[in-house]
Motif scaffolding. Structure first.
Motif, PDB file in Angstrom:
ATOM      1  N   LEU A 270       0.815  -1.210   0.000  1.00 28.19           N
ATOM      2  CA  LEU A 270       0.000   0.000   0.000  1.00 28.19           C
ATOM      3  C   LEU A 270       0.853   1.266   0.000  1.00 28.19           C
ATOM      4  CD1 LEU A 270      -2.869  -1.051   2.435  1.00 28.19           C
ATOM      5  CD2 LEU A 270      -2.787  -1.176  -0.061  1.00 28.19           C
ATOM      6  N   ARG A 271       2.145   1.101   0.019  1.00 29.59           N
ATOM      7  CA  ARG A 271       3.059   2.209  -0.239  1.00 29.59           C
ATOM      8  C   ARG A 271       4.224   1.672  -1.036  1.00 29.59           C
ATOM      9  NH1 ARG A 271       7.741   1.786   2.379  1.00 29.59           N
ATOM     10  NH2 ARG A 271       7.878   0.936   4.504  1.00 29.59           N
ATOM     11  N   ARG A 272       4.928   2.556  -1.653  1.00 36.14           N
ATOM     12  CA  ARG A 272       6.022   2.137  -2.529  1.00 36.14           C
ATOM     13  C   ARG A 272       7.145   1.498  -1.720  1.00 36.14           C
ATOM     14  NH1 ARG A 272       9.055   5.977  -7.028  1.00 36.14           N
ATOM     15  NH2 ARG A 272      10.346   4.294  -7.960  1.00 36.14           N
ATOM     16  N   LEU A 273       7.611   0.340  -2.204  1.00 35.80           N
ATOM     17  CA  LEU A 273       8.728  -0.332  -1.548  1.00 35.80           C
ATOM     18  C   LEU A 273      10.028   0.389  -1.843  1.00 35.80           C
ATOM     19  CD1 LEU A 273       7.858  -4.091  -2.233  1.00 35.80           C
ATOM     20  CD2 LEU A 273       7.467  -2.799  -0.140  1.00 35.80           C
ATOM     21  N   THR A 274      10.909   0.453  -0.835  1.00 39.87           N
ATOM     22  CA  THR A 274      12.216   1.078  -0.992  1.00 39.87           C
ATOM     23  C   THR A 274      13.297   0.027  -0.820  1.00 39.87           C
ATOM     24  OG1 THR A 274      12.489   1.602   1.364  1.00 39.87           O
ATOM     25  CG2 THR A 274      11.238   3.173   0.009  1.00 39.87           C
ATOM     26  N   ASP A 275      14.534   0.432  -1.015  1.00 33.56           N
ATOM     27  CA  ASP A 275      15.655  -0.490  -0.854  1.00 33.56           C
ATOM     28  C   ASP A 275      15.796  -0.956   0.588  1.00 33.56           C
ATOM     29  OD1 ASP A 275      16.203  -0.242  -3.524  1.00 33.56           O
ATOM     30  OD2 ASP A 275      17.749   1.312  -3.255  1.00 33.56           O
ATOM     31  N   ASP A 276      15.217  -0.196   1.531  1.00 33.72           N
ATOM     32  CA  ASP A 276      15.290  -0.587   2.938  1.00 33.72           C
ATOM     33  C   ASP A 276      14.278  -1.672   3.297  1.00 33.72           C
ATOM     34  OD1 ASP A 276      17.310   1.262   3.398  1.00 33.72           O
ATOM     35  OD2 ASP A 276      15.869   2.874   3.848  1.00 33.72           O
ATOM     36  N   ASP A 277      13.321  -1.920   2.418  1.00 34.24           N
ATOM     37  CA  ASP A 277      12.294  -2.928   2.674  1.00 34.24           C
ATOM     38  C   ASP A 277      12.747  -4.265   2.099  1.00 34.24           C
ATOM     39  OD1 ASP A 277      10.488  -1.052   3.847  1.00 34.24           O
ATOM     40  OD2 ASP A 277       9.999  -0.348   1.826  1.00 34.24           O
ATOM     41  N   SER A 279      11.639  -7.203   2.889  1.00 36.34           N
ATOM     42  CA  SER A 279      10.433  -7.974   2.596  1.00 36.34           C
ATOM     43  C   SER A 279       9.226  -7.081   2.806  1.00 36.34           C
ATOM     44  CB  SER A 279      10.352  -9.215   3.496  1.00 36.34           C
ATOM     45  OG  SER A 279       9.937  -8.855   4.800  1.00 36.34           O
ATOM     46  N   MET A 280       8.042  -7.622   2.550  1.00 37.64           N
ATOM     47  CA  MET A 280       6.807  -6.865   2.739  1.00 37.64           C
ATOM     48  C   MET A 280       6.263  -7.003   4.157  1.00 37.64           C
ATOM     49  SD  MET A 280       4.810  -7.540  -0.882  1.00 37.64           S
ATOM     50  CE  MET A 280       3.300  -6.888  -0.185  1.00 37.64           C
ATOM     51  N   ALA A 281       6.988  -7.670   5.051  1.00 37.30           N
ATOM     52  CA  ALA A 281       6.483  -7.898   6.395  1.00 37.30           C
ATOM     53  C   ALA A 281       6.306  -6.602   7.175  1.00 37.30           C
ATOM     54  CB  ALA A 281       7.417  -8.835   7.156  1.00 37.30           C
ATOM     55  N   GLY A 282       7.060  -5.564   6.821  1.00 39.99           N
ATOM     56  CA  GLY A 282       7.018  -4.346   7.607  1.00 39.99           C
ATOM     57  C   GLY A 282       6.281  -3.202   6.968  1.00 39.99           C
ATOM     58  N   VAL A 283       5.551  -3.419   5.889  1.00 38.65           N
ATOM     59  CA  VAL A 283       4.850  -2.325   5.208  1.00 38.65           C
ATOM     60  C   VAL A 283       3.369  -2.674   5.092  1.00 38.65           C
ATOM     61  CG1 VAL A 283       6.927  -1.769   3.894  1.00 38.65           C
ATOM     62  CG2 VAL A 283       5.196  -3.264   2.884  1.00 38.65           C
ATOM     63  N   PRO A 284       2.486  -1.667   5.075  1.00 43.96           N
ATOM     64  CA  PRO A 284       1.068  -1.950   4.844  1.00 43.96           C
ATOM     65  C   PRO A 284       0.878  -2.645   3.495  1.00 43.96           C
ATOM     66  CG  PRO A 284       1.382   0.293   5.632  1.00 43.96           C
ATOM     67  CD  PRO A 284       2.748  -0.233   5.320  1.00 43.96           C
TER      68      PRO A 284
END
Length: 674
Positions: A270-277, A279-284
């Motif tokens: 639900l927001r753009r992934l960055t190089d710091d992400d 995995s998707m575990a920490g983003v909406p």
């Protein structure tokens, strides 16, 4: 196999659950090759950094939701000496005496309730399902070979297992498991052979998750119906067990199961992934998914009238006791032989979405919703089919909706809730609701956790408990829906290896198999209470492990339970050669007080509640030496060492089915990591 049970969350281990453990080893070093593209790492949101760092780990999937549950790879000596699968949990099961035969847990709260193909319920511990067949992620190909044998060749017992798991990429892998176990039988007509095969393919990407698999279970059993008279075991010692007469000489049960399944999920951040992400575990995020599962079951029971013990003209005597009636009272279709066939299939389709509002470890980590459609087909040879010669299927469909929510607050609090409801079709108005919460406090980093669980269920009884047609049993019932209200409270202190739990269930319209081996329904409420305690003491290399379960039932004719059931494991474990050879020398003991234990009927394949004889009060003792030499485990064991130790030979756990006599076992398990 209850659909709602497929919706399990990853919660703290159940009562007596083994700790999560894997075998760790150093990663091989590799030179950097700048000419080759670096392989993409495992980025799946299912696994945190501590799990990814392990060389090998395993998990089970949830076919209803976008969830997994971690499990352990069996490579240590923890319970290697327990070779019967139904004895590994809690205080164990009551069973017919031999490997590969039916069993039922002594603890009421562990007893399975198969809503589909009930005839397989007593064999639950041998069966692979999509939820119990593990998937693996391994840095190097993993192969495990296991073999345990016991007894003389003429009635040998064998337990063979093969596992191979391999990753093609860090995210994609496959595994094959094969398990066959059984015995030729210490007693007459006791041979069994259970074979289970599972093939699984998995992909756990950053956004896409996919699983596919095939499972085959087959169980073949000779049925002896139990000993003609217990006196042959308790009153006279037969040096050759195969001379003891049993009720049935040519009865057999064969069960076969095929399962195909696939699961897919795709994540939309639900927001753009960055190089710091990583995995998707920490983003909406929102995940959308679909699962499909097809199960088919077939059971064939055969026998002949001439293969049954019948009373003698002069009656029995102390030297030769005989039964007063034949084993089966009715022969509806054929007076000389039986061949009863039942078949069931189910096709399940599920669509689901999962909302991750913040991250998967937030106070509201995930919110799930889904819809499903089950298509059932039932086949059996009924009286009208006998006249027409045309066997037609019974077709039923169920449409259901379900949802769940899960969250945690750091390491101190976890909670979840789930709901499933059937608004249309077969099993209309079935309902399952459950809420769980775990509070953890830490004393110098040592956790103590208090878990509470409340659940309510309203279920249509199994199809086969309502309609059944065979050569020996025919019934047509119209049972009310069963309901159960359950409260569980559990306190665990892993650092000091202690656990205590309290259970309370109130059962309404409980369906059970009565003394006539036919299903009946209790129209009054039955209350079942349980108190469980586990405490493991350790003094250097000496381990003194204890599990005790106390149970009370307000109606033992409906829900029979022993007052006390216990399991102890005393052993000494040490390094004989440091980092090379580890030894474990010990004794295991099992005991339960006398109660009206279950009977077992081969024609229905079900345990039933009997009131003719109390069974129990017999201590079973096994002694063993287990060793772990590098990657090989070795077992030497004398099972039922206590035979003739206590001036009694009442070693029965099921009516008229004696346990095996004293026997020596030897086994190995070898792991390869290349």
């Amino acid at each position: 196999m209850g659909d709602f049970n497929d919706m399990n969350f990853q919660t703290p281990g159940g009562i007596g659950a083994n700790p999560f453990q894997t075998e760790e080893g150093p990663l091989d070093s590799a030179r950097m090759d700048t000419t080759k593209k670096e392989r993409k790492p495992l980025e799946s949101y299912f696994f945190n950094d501590s799990i990814r760092s392990q060389n090998n780990f395993a998990w089970n999937i949830n076919m209803s939701m976008n969830r997994i549950e971690m499990t352990r790879i069996d490579t240590i000596l923890y319970d290697f000496q327990v070779d019967y699968p139904f004895l590994k949990k809690d205080v164990g099961d009551a069973y017919l005496g031999n490997l590969g035969a039916p069993s039922i847990p002594l603890g009421f709260y562990d007893r399975p309730q198969f809503r589909d193909f009930q005839m397989a319920q007593p064999l639950y511990s041998y069966l692979y399902t999509p939820e119990s067949a593990p998937f693996y992620n391994v840095k190097k190909p993993l192969t495990q070979l296991g073999y345990i044998t016991a007894g003389q060749r003429q009635y040998a017992e064998e337990n063979i297992s093969i596992l191979h798991a391999q990753n093609i990429t860090p995210s994609t892998g496959f595994n094959v498991t094969y398990h066959t176990m059984g015995t030729r039988g210490i007693y007459m007509n006791q041979a069994t052979r259970d074979t289970d095969f599972s093939l699984g393919v998995s992909h756990n990407g950053k956004r896409y998750t996919g699983y596919a698999g095939y499972i085959f279970n087959t169980i073949r059993m000779q049925e002896n119906g139990g000993v003609v008279d217990d006196w042959y075991i308790t009153g006279v010692k037969k040096e050759r067990p195969f001379e003891i007469p049993f009720m049935l000489s040519d009865a057999r049960n064969i069960l076969k199961n095929n399962t195909f399944y696939t699961f897919h999920s795709y994540g939309i951040p639900l927001r753009r992934l960055t190089d710091d992400d990583f995995s998707m575990a920490g983003v909406p995020a929102i995940y959308v998914g679909y699962s499909l599962q097809y199960d088919s079951w077939n059971r064939v029971y055969t026998d002949t009238y001439s293969g049954m013990q019948t009373p003698s003209k002069d009656g029995g005597s102390a030297d030769a006791p005989v039964p007063t009636t034949p084993f089966y009272e009715h022969w509806y279709f054929n007076g000389t032989a039986s061949r009863d066939s039942t078949f069931e299939s189910k096709l399940s389709n599920r669509l689901f979405v999962q909302l991750q509002p913040w991250d998967r470890d937030a106070i509201v980590g995930t919110v799930d919703a889904g819809v499903g459609l089950d298509a059932h087909r039932y086949y059996q040879f009924r009286q009208q089919d006998y006249l027409t010669g045309n066997m037609k299927p019974v077709k039923k469909e169920s449409f259901y909706v379900y949802g769940a929510v899960d969250g945690k607050f750091k390491k101190y609090f976890q909670w979840n809730g789930k709901l499933r409801y059937v608004p249309l079709g077969y099993r209309q108005h079935d309902l399952d609701a459950e809420a769980n919460a775990t509070l953890s406090v830490y004393f110098k980093e040592h956790p103590v956790s208090l878990t509470g669980r409340f659940s309510y269920s309203l279920h249509e009884p199994s199809y086969w408990s309502q309609t059944f047609s065979s050569n020996h049993f025919i019934w047509n019932n119209s049972f009310r829906k069963e309901n159960e209200t359950r409260l569980e409270v559990k306190l665990t202190a892993p650092t000091v290896n202690a656990e205590a739990a309290f259970y309370q269930s109130v059962l309404g319209n409980r369906v059970y198999y009565g003394a006539n081996a036919m299903p009946s329904q209790a129209l009054h409420a039955v209350s079942v209470t349980g108190v469980y305690a586990r405490k493991d003491f350790r003094i250097g290399g000496l381990h003194l492990n204890h599990r005790v379960l106390l149970q009370w039932s307000t109606d033992q004719q409906v829900v029979p339970v022993p007052l006390v059931s216990a399991y102890i494991s005393y052993f000494f474990e040490f390094d004989a050669v440091r980092d090379v050879l580890r030894l474990k020398i010990g004794v295991d003991g099992r005991y339960n007080t006398k109660y009206y234990a279950f009977g077992y009927n081969p024609a229905t394949g079900q345990f039933y509640n009997q009131r003719a004889q109390q069974i129990g009060g017999y201590p079973m003792l096994d002694v063993y030496i287990a060793a772990k030499w590098k990657r090989m485990r070795i077992l030497l064991k004398v099972a039922h060492l206590s035979e003739d130790f206590f001036n009694t030979r009442e070693y029965f756990q099921v009516l008229h089915y004696p346990l095996n006599k004293r026997v020596f076992k030897i086994g190995i398990s070898w792991g390869f990591y290349d």
